[in-house]
Design an enzyme around this catalytic site. Structure first.
Site, PDB file in Angstrom:
ATOM      1  N   LYS B 116      -6.267   0.151  -0.261  1.00  0.00           N
ATOM      2  CA  LYS B 116      -6.684  -1.203  -0.556  1.00  0.00           C
ATOM      3  C   LYS B 116      -8.355  -1.011  -0.630  1.00  0.00           C
ATOM      4  O   LYS B 116      -8.924  -1.829  -1.287  1.00  0.00           O
ATOM      5  CB  LYS B 116      -6.502  -2.049   0.345  1.00  0.00           C
ATOM      6  CG  LYS B 116      -4.819  -2.137   0.363  1.00  0.00           C
ATOM      7  CD  LYS B 116      -4.396  -2.675  -0.910  1.00  0.00           C
ATOM      8  CE  LYS B 116      -2.954  -2.970  -0.961  1.00  0.00           C
ATOM      9  NZ  LYS B 116      -2.202  -1.758  -1.764  1.00  0.00           N
ATOM     10  N   GLU B 200     -13.557 -12.634   6.136  1.00  0.00           N
ATOM     11  CA  GLU B 200     -13.596 -12.920   4.280  1.00  0.00           C
ATOM     12  C   GLU B 200     -13.310 -14.532   4.329  1.00  0.00           C
ATOM     13  O   GLU B 200     -12.988 -15.168   4.905  1.00  0.00           O
ATOM     14  CB  GLU B 200     -12.601 -12.253   3.826  1.00  0.00           C
ATOM     15  CG  GLU B 200     -11.248 -12.253   4.079  1.00  0.00           C
ATOM     16  CD  GLU B 200     -10.304 -11.411   3.274  1.00  0.00           C
ATOM     17  OE1 GLU B 200     -10.451 -10.213   3.092  1.00  0.00           O
ATOM     18  OE2 GLU B 200      -9.252 -11.856   3.161  1.00  0.00           O
ATOM     19  N   HIS B 235       6.251 -13.786   2.471  1.00  0.00           N
ATOM     20  CA  HIS B 235       5.435 -12.961   1.534  1.00  0.00           C
ATOM     21  C   HIS B 235       6.252 -12.304   0.464  1.00  0.00           C
ATOM     22  O   HIS B 235       5.991 -11.108  -0.040  1.00  0.00           O
ATOM     23  CB  HIS B 235       4.617 -11.947   2.272  1.00  0.00           C
ATOM     24  CG  HIS B 235       3.714 -12.398   3.389  1.00  0.00           C
ATOM     25  ND1 HIS B 235       2.686 -13.267   2.854  1.00  0.00           N
ATOM     26  CD2 HIS B 235       3.612 -12.500   4.579  1.00  0.00           C
ATOM     27  CE1 HIS B 235       2.048 -13.631   4.293  1.00  0.00           C
ATOM     28  NE2 HIS B 235       2.595 -13.265   5.114  1.00  0.00           N
ATOM     29  N   ARG B 292       3.267  -0.036 -11.124  1.00  0.00           N
ATOM     30  CA  ARG B 292       4.887   0.019 -11.606  1.00  0.00           C
ATOM     31  C   ARG B 292       5.441  -1.044 -12.401  1.00  0.00           C
ATOM     32  O   ARG B 292       4.519  -2.421 -12.734  1.00  0.00           O
ATOM     33  CB  ARG B 292       5.725   0.147 -10.536  1.00  0.00           C
ATOM     34  CG  ARG B 292       5.400  -1.141  -9.653  1.00  0.00           C
ATOM     35  CD  ARG B 292       6.320  -1.310  -8.190  1.00  0.00           C
ATOM     36  NE  ARG B 292       5.955  -1.990  -7.180  1.00  0.00           N
ATOM     37  CZ  ARG B 292       5.779  -3.518  -7.324  1.00  0.00           C
ATOM     38  NH1 ARG B 292       6.541  -4.121  -8.307  1.00  0.00           N
ATOM     39  NH2 ARG B 292       5.164  -3.917  -6.092  1.00  0.00           N
TER      40      ARG B 292
END
Lengths: 172, 496
Positions: B116, B200, B235, B292
């Site tokens: 990430k 953030e 999620h 993918r």
């Protein structure tokens, strides 16, 4: 013929008069329904209730069945059959006091040992189904009498994974 | 073109890939675990090779066995589907080494985008917006306050080493920052052994909007429009649609261009998805790249008319993209509902088991990508997805109406499914209004229970089932107290 049915926990009483040609009259407290019914296949019934077409799909057997109508599942239970079974000693008062998985699953981890003392809510066994883990906890305080499973075992609801015995209350 | 492709997956996605292979005249090789010997994907294939025991490590993640199966069947390429080995750069590299074509991006791109922080830096370097915030951990309260003021409140404090929500705090104003940072640091230290935190920008009401990208080995890269996947539970996406109600043509062009830039920056080849968060003011931020084929790819296929698996195979075979960006246009509106084996009445716990009965919706604009059949089993070892129901219609309202009809006509007995729940999501006024944000499910569907407004009808059906001689029928006459006889004999099959 009289039916005492519980639908999603709500009791309803029906007086049924069966006619020829797949028809019946079903009376409730306040009205009578004219019902035509045809079995389309093992699970599917096509009904016409007071002129309105309804498709119903049935699963389960005996006095406890699930009926799916218009995408919604109803739990229907025949109260008479249940009462008879209870009277026969075949069922009734079984509380969820046992360590059993909520779904078919694989044992990932056993967290306790035989003889160990646990309090209510202690984690006992971790099971996994379809990438989701669930921890089974002690339903009451007691001593682990026996562990019936090992890591990797496949288990299903109703299987008792751990025998938990109540510690007898000490005389005061 | 390839003569034979091995599909290193199972369930609906393996079946879907095989369908395209068959249309292209390519033979298919299924691989399977012991429990899957008669699974739908095995029945759909031209050849089938057993891998091993049920647990994924011994079967669908077993690289040695899968490579051996490819050699044994002389498969020239492997399609990994999604999940399992699809985003495993070691496996992709191994395919390259062993001279089997991996139908997906190069191993290096999978590796870089899987990290990430690397991905975030890569995006920043190529001018793709990322969520504003610190690039590194910080403990100095003054520096934290400066950064928070710069990006604007509310801010999100996160544990640098973290995950699972530990050490996470939403801070609404400067006054609350100091105390929240201390508490988050303490919590992070207790959970991860490191109290390092960073901050953030917190996006309270964001949408999940992703762009499908497609790149060939000749340096061409295009996007195939967006998908909005804001309806998520735990999620996990459950309903996806395209186009997003939140994009204007200008914003779509801007985000699409950013997605293509992101793909180019990563040296991307084949199909991929660039995920963004979109805030209510139309600002978007890079989230991650999925290297993918996505679960929700069919909605893109429905509106663009492009078979993405066909494109994937063509690209892997070295052919140039069959489409230019100017050829890509969306037609109408498409929605996908994921049909999982899960119990909506029991906290959506997985519900594996036998498929007793199956009735699949049909009609114009309806597509079902399914990995189940009546009489088959849904094993407990794998992902709970049974099938995907996809519809397309001329506009969003028509697509919702079509999905509603299709869901109602979809009958799966034996395992629990969230079909009634999905229909209630579609019926919700917020969904109808296009107010789809990632907090939709907790905000609008908490405490859901089905609208069971036909209990009397269910009771009538029960009685009719008895009279029509159903499998579960009990002879009522013998249970009448006056009827004498032995009622117990009739209760054999019944358990409380």
């Amino acid at each position: 013929m009289k039916y005492n049915l519980e639908v999603n926990g709500q009791t309803m009483v029906f007086k049924v008069t069966a006619h020829e040609d797949h028809r019946m009259a079903v009376a409730t407290d306040d009205r009578e329904h004219q019902v035509a019914f045809h079995r389309i296949d093992e699970r599917r019934l096509a009904l016409v209730v007071d002129g309105v077409r309804v498709d119903a799909f049935v699963t389960g057997q005996g006095g406890a069945r699930e009926i799916l109508i218009d995408g919604v599942v109803y739990q229907v239970c025949d109260a008479d059959l249940r009462d008879l079974a209870a009277a026969a000693g075949g069922g009734g008062d079984e509380r969820p006091r046992e360590v059993t998985p909520p779904m078919p699953s694989v044992v990932v981890k056993v967290l306790v040992e035989e003889g160990q003392h646990v309090t209510r809510g202690d984690s006992l066994v971790v099971v996994s189904a379809m990438k989701m883990e669930t921890t089974l906890t002690a339903p009451f305080e007691g001593r682990i009498r026996r562990i019936n499973v090992a890591t990797g075992d496949k288990v299903k609801p109703g299987d008792i994974l751990v025998d938990l015995e109540k510690v007898p209350e000490k005389a005061r | 073109m390839f003569k034979r492709i091995l599909i290193a997956n199972r369930g609906e996605i393996a079946c879907r890939i095989m369908a395209t292979c068959r249309e292209m005249g390519i033979e298919t090789v299924a691989v399977y675990s012991t429990v899957d010997a008669t699974a739908a994907h095995v029945l759909a294939a031209d050849r089938a090779v057993p891998l091993g025991a049920d647990e994924p490590a011994a079967s669908y993640l077993n690289q040695d066995r899968i490579m051996a199966a490819a050699r044994e069947t002389q498969a020239e390429a492997i399609h990994p589907g999604y999940g399992f080995l699809a985003e495993n750069h070691v496996f992709a590299a191994r395919c390259e080494d062993e001279d089997v074509t991996f139908i997906g991006p190069p191993a290096a791109a999978i590796r870089d985008l899987g990290d990430k922080t690397v991905a975030r830096q890569m995006m920043m370097d190529s001018g793709v917006p990322v969520i504003p915030g610190l690039q590194h951990a910080e403990t100095d309260p003054r520096k934290l306050a400066d950064e928070a003021a710069r990006i604007g409140y509310p801010v999100l404090i996160k544990a640098a080493a973290g995950g699972g929500g530990k050490g996470m705090r939403v801070v609404a104003s400067a006054e609350a920052l100091g105390e929240a940072a201390e508490a988050a640091g303490r919590e992070a230290a207790a959970a991860f052994g490191s109290g390092a935190i960073y901050i953030e920008k917190y996006l309270a009401r964001a949408r999940h909007v992703e762009f499908q990208i497609m790149a060939d080995t000749h340096g061409e890269c295009i996007h195939l429009l967006e998908r909005e996947c804001s309806i998520q539970r735990r999620h996990q996406k459950i309903i996806e649609e395209t186009p997003s109600t939140a994009l204007t043509p200008t914003l779509r062009a801007e985000m699409g261009a950013a997605a293509v830039r992101a793909a180019r920056a990563a040296g991307y080849v084949n199909a991929g998805t660039v995920e963004f968060l979109l805030d209510p003011d139309g600002r978007f931020y890079f989230l991650e790249v999925n290297t993918r084929l996505q679960v929700e790819h069919p909605i893109t296929e429905m509106v663009t008319g492009i078979d993405m698996v066909r494109e994937q195979i063509r690209i892997a075979a070295g052919l140039p993209l069959a489409y230019a960006q100017a050829d890509i246009a969306g037609r109408g509106h498409a929605i996908e509902c994921r049909i999982y084996a899960e119990d909506p009445h029991n906290d959506f716990l997985p519900a594996p088991g036998p498929i007793d009965y199956l009735r699949t919706p049909e009609g114009p604009g309806i597509r079902v990508d399914s990995g189940i059949y009546a009489g088959g089993q849904v094993p407990m070892e794998y992902d709970p997805i049974l099938a995907k129901l996809i519809v397309q219609a001329e506009d969003r309202a028509a697509a919702i109406a079509r999905m509603r009809r299709a869901l109602t006509a979809y009958v799966i007995l034996g395992v629990k499914t969230p079909i009634a729940y999905l229909r209630d999501v579609l019926d919700h006024e917020a969904f109808r209004a296009g107010a789809t944000f990632t907090d939709f499910i907790p905000r609008h569907m908490a405490g859901w229970s089905p609208a069971d407004h036909a209990p009397e009808m269910a009771a009538l059906a029960y009685i009719a089932d008895d009279l029509a001689g159903g499998v579960g029928r009990v002879d009522r006459q013998s249970t009448e107290p006056a009827g004498g006889g032995t009622p117990w004999q009739t209760l054999g099959a019944w358990r409380p």
